[in-house]
Design an enzyme around this catalytic site. Sequence first.
Site, PDB file in Angstrom:
ATOM      1  N   ASN A  11       0.837  -1.213   0.000  1.00 61.18           N
ATOM      2  CA  ASN A  11       0.000   0.000   0.000  1.00 61.18           C
ATOM      3  C   ASN A  11       0.865   1.254   0.000  1.00 61.18           C
ATOM      4  O   ASN A  11       0.554   2.232  -0.683  1.00 61.18           O
ATOM      5  CB  ASN A  11      -0.944   0.001   1.201  1.00 61.18           C
ATOM      6  CG  ASN A  11      -2.186  -0.825   0.934  1.00 61.18           C
ATOM      7  OD1 ASN A  11      -3.035  -0.436   0.140  1.00 61.18           O
ATOM      8  ND2 ASN A  11      -2.262  -1.991   1.563  1.00 61.18           N
ATOM      9  N   ARG A  61       5.028   1.499  25.449  1.00 57.67           N
ATOM     10  CA  ARG A  61       4.281   2.166  24.383  1.00 57.67           C
ATOM     11  C   ARG A  61       4.512   3.681  24.368  1.00 57.67           C
ATOM     12  O   ARG A  61       4.681   4.286  23.315  1.00 57.67           O
ATOM     13  CB  ARG A  61       2.788   1.888  24.615  1.00 57.67           C
ATOM     14  CG  ARG A  61       2.013   1.660  23.354  1.00 57.67           C
ATOM     15  CD  ARG A  61       0.599   1.250  23.705  1.00 57.67           C
ATOM     16  NE  ARG A  61       0.487  -0.178  23.901  1.00 57.67           N
ATOM     17  CZ  ARG A  61       0.445  -1.078  22.914  1.00 57.67           C
ATOM     18  NH1 ARG A  61       0.519  -0.690  21.668  1.00 57.67           N
ATOM     19  NH2 ARG A  61       0.329  -2.359  23.172  1.00 57.67           N
ATOM     20  N   MET A  86       1.500  -2.411  12.326  1.00 50.97           N
ATOM     21  CA  MET A  86       0.942  -3.459  13.172  1.00 50.97           C
ATOM     22  C   MET A  86       1.092  -3.190  14.668  1.00 50.97           C
ATOM     23  O   MET A  86       1.119  -4.115  15.473  1.00 50.97           O
ATOM     24  CB  MET A  86       1.589  -4.802  12.837  1.00 50.97           C
ATOM     25  CG  MET A  86       1.383  -5.238  11.403  1.00 50.97           C
ATOM     26  SD  MET A  86      -0.360  -5.300  10.936  1.00 50.97           S
ATOM     27  CE  MET A  86      -0.841  -6.797  11.793  1.00 50.97           C
ATOM     28  N   ARG A  87       1.173  -1.946  15.025  1.00 51.03           N
ATOM     29  CA  ARG A  87       1.347  -1.611  16.441  1.00 51.03           C
ATOM     30  C   ARG A  87       0.123  -0.813  16.893  1.00 51.03           C
ATOM     31  O   ARG A  87      -0.255   0.161  16.226  1.00 51.03           O
ATOM     32  CB  ARG A  87       2.622  -0.769  16.537  1.00 51.03           C
ATOM     33  CG  ARG A  87       3.018  -0.360  17.885  1.00 51.03           C
ATOM     34  CD  ARG A  87       3.758  -1.452  18.607  1.00 51.03           C
ATOM     35  NE  ARG A  87       3.947  -0.976  19.966  1.00 51.03           N
ATOM     36  CZ  ARG A  87       4.650  -1.594  20.869  1.00 51.03           C
ATOM     37  NH1 ARG A  87       5.244  -2.722  20.591  1.00 51.03           N
ATOM     38  NH2 ARG A  87       4.760  -1.105  22.082  1.00 51.03           N
ATOM     39  N   ASN A 103      -6.194   5.052   8.086  1.00 51.14           N
ATOM     40  CA  ASN A 103      -5.787   3.650   8.111  1.00 51.14           C
ATOM     41  C   ASN A 103      -6.506   2.925   6.980  1.00 51.14           C
ATOM     42  O   ASN A 103      -7.594   3.319   6.569  1.00 51.14           O
ATOM     43  CB  ASN A 103      -6.169   3.002   9.445  1.00 51.14           C
ATOM     44  CG  ASN A 103      -5.736   1.549   9.530  1.00 51.14           C
ATOM     45  OD1 ASN A 103      -4.617   1.194   9.129  1.00 51.14           O
ATOM     46  ND2 ASN A 103      -6.611   0.691  10.046  1.00 51.14           N
ATOM     47  N   HIS A 105      -7.953  -0.898   6.098  1.00 48.31           N
ATOM     48  CA  HIS A 105      -8.251  -2.178   6.747  1.00 48.31           C
ATOM     49  C   HIS A 105      -8.853  -3.128   5.710  1.00 48.31           C
ATOM     50  O   HIS A 105      -9.728  -2.728   4.943  1.00 48.31           O
ATOM     51  CB  HIS A 105      -9.227  -1.950   7.904  1.00 48.31           C
ATOM     52  CG  HIS A 105      -9.536  -3.218   8.645  1.00 48.31           C
ATOM     53  ND1 HIS A 105      -8.627  -3.825   9.490  1.00 48.31           N
ATOM     54  CD2 HIS A 105     -10.630  -4.004   8.629  1.00 48.31           C
ATOM     55  CE1 HIS A 105      -9.164  -4.935   9.966  1.00 48.31           C
ATOM     56  NE2 HIS A 105     -10.378  -5.062   9.463  1.00 48.31           N
ATOM     57  N   GLU A 170      -7.321  -2.244  -2.533  1.00 46.40           N
ATOM     58  CA  GLU A 170      -6.673  -1.365  -1.556  1.00 46.40           C
ATOM     59  C   GLU A 170      -5.758  -0.380  -2.276  1.00 46.40           C
ATOM     60  O   GLU A 170      -5.706   0.802  -1.961  1.00 46.40           O
ATOM     61  CB  GLU A 170      -5.849  -2.189  -0.555  1.00 46.40           C
ATOM     62  CG  GLU A 170      -6.683  -3.096   0.327  1.00 46.40           C
ATOM     63  CD  GLU A 170      -5.837  -3.801   1.391  1.00 46.40           C
ATOM     64  OE1 GLU A 170      -4.879  -3.223   1.900  1.00 46.40           O
ATOM     65  OE2 GLU A 170      -6.160  -4.966   1.702  1.00 46.40           O
TER      66      GLU A 170
END
Length: 221
Positions: A11, A61, A86-87, A103, A105, A170
């Site tokens: 992407n 974090r 992926m966080r 984002n 998805h 996408e």
Amino acid sequence: MAILISGRGSNMAALIEAARAPGYPAEIALVLSNRPDAAGLGLAAAAGVPVAVVESRGRPREAFEAGLQAVLEAQRIGIVALAGFMRLLTEGFVRRWEGRMLNIHPSLLPSFRGLDTHRRALEAGVRLHGCTVHLVSPGVDEGPILAQAAVPVLPDDDEAALAARVLAQEHRLYPAALAWLAAGRVRLEGGLARVEAEAAAGALANPLPGPAALSTQRAQE
Ligand code: GRF
């Protein structure tokens, strides 16, 4: 704007490619990964886009996000696009970027939030599946939807075939949605996004409910 990745970066590559077009309303100033081994970093560097790594592994974090924020501010980033990042992000970080963080998805949200969306779509027996670009809110895969693309689920699909069909969409949808946001064509109204763009005509139905579907003849075994 900056693209945040953790992995392969297809992407990201689609966004970089689209942003090359004259008149594209966003400049991709940075690709940032939380993993030093993300394959997308090599693709970005080869395309001449500056890259940075802020490692998330083994760090609290808040420390990770402070590092992220520092890099984004240093580069004067205005929009963040998560692309296979992926966080999970804390509510504080998300609020700081509210309305400016996108984002993508791989499902038609709000169905199939989280991981393994293609497997779960096959298990659920849905006939249409797809992808969603949305503004990021604190919940996982939540936030005002900007755009969705639907694909048919075909009788012989396995996870890989379905994922590939969704991924192709996408790569079309994300560059367009980013352009709408960057060009100021997205407004928030009552928690929903309104996008100034041409609406799709017609509908996608699967299997096809055309004239043949209404005949009394049944398919021969
Ligand atoms: C894509 O399917 C995207 O929708 C999801 O993670 C995957 C990332 O793939 N969020 P890539 O790294 O962009 O190739």
